[in-house]
Motif scaffolding. Structure first.
Motif, PDB file in Angstrom:
ATOM      1  N   VAL A  63       0.958  -1.199  -0.017  1.00 56.78           N
ATOM      2  CA  VAL A  63       0.115  -0.193   0.080  1.00 56.78           C
ATOM      3  C   VAL A  63       0.777   1.089  -0.136  1.00 56.78           C
ATOM      4  O   VAL A  63       0.491   2.177  -0.633  1.00 56.78           O
ATOM      5  CB  VAL A  63      -0.843   0.102   1.292  1.00 56.78           C
ATOM      6  N   GLN A  64       1.894   1.091   0.815  1.00 55.97           N
ATOM      7  CA  GLN A  64       2.689   2.280   0.801  1.00 55.97           C
ATOM      8  C   GLN A  64       3.438   2.694  -0.356  1.00 55.97           C
ATOM      9  O   GLN A  64       3.714   3.879  -0.939  1.00 55.97           O
ATOM     10  CB  GLN A  64       3.867   2.241   1.806  1.00 55.97           C
ATOM     11  N   VAL A  67       0.780   4.102  -2.968  1.00 53.51           N
ATOM     12  CA  VAL A  67       0.555   5.630  -2.616  1.00 53.51           C
ATOM     13  C   VAL A  67       1.795   6.526  -3.199  1.00 53.51           C
ATOM     14  O   VAL A  67       1.548   7.502  -3.568  1.00 53.51           O
ATOM     15  CB  VAL A  67       0.615   5.607  -0.903  1.00 53.51           C
ATOM     16  N   ALA A  74      -3.911   6.751   0.894  1.00 53.03           N
ATOM     17  CA  ALA A  74      -4.038   5.227   1.273  1.00 53.03           C
ATOM     18  C   ALA A  74      -5.248   4.789   1.357  1.00 53.03           C
ATOM     19  O   ALA A  74      -5.665   3.585   1.126  1.00 53.03           O
ATOM     20  CB  ALA A  74      -3.071   5.089   2.392  1.00 53.03           C
TER      21      ALA A  74
END
Length: 90
Positions: A63-64, A67, A74
């Motif tokens: 996810v990081q 993003v 997020a």
């Protein structure tokens, strides 16, 4: 496949120590599909992380990375999110 998606996949390959062939990458249209592929194919994750279970350090790291590559919040990054349609990566 757009440049931002290619960049994301390059970072993912390095981070999770695997290679994603172009033919396979073309089928990984959602964040969940990419994550499940990582769970099955990454030597760092295989046997330790379960496909379809979207929690834990590996999911958080993906996810990081999404993003950072897409500049979306997020909160928009979930397993069913399409890279192009939902996250604007093209």
């Amino acid at each position: 496949m757009g440049l931002d998606i290619v960049e994301l996949f390059m970072h993912v390959e390095k981070e999770f120590e695997l290679s994603i062939p172009d033919e396979t990458a073309a089928t990984l249209e959602t964040v969940g599909l990419l994550y499940d592929h990582l769970c099955r194919e990454s030597p760092l994750l295989r046997g330790y992380v379960t496909p379809g279970v979207y929690s834990g350090w590996a999911w958080d790291r993906l996810v990081q990375m999404v993003v950072a590559t897409s500049d979306v919040d997020a909160g928009f990054v979930h397993p069913e999110a399409y890279f192009v349609r939902d996250l604007g990566m093209g």
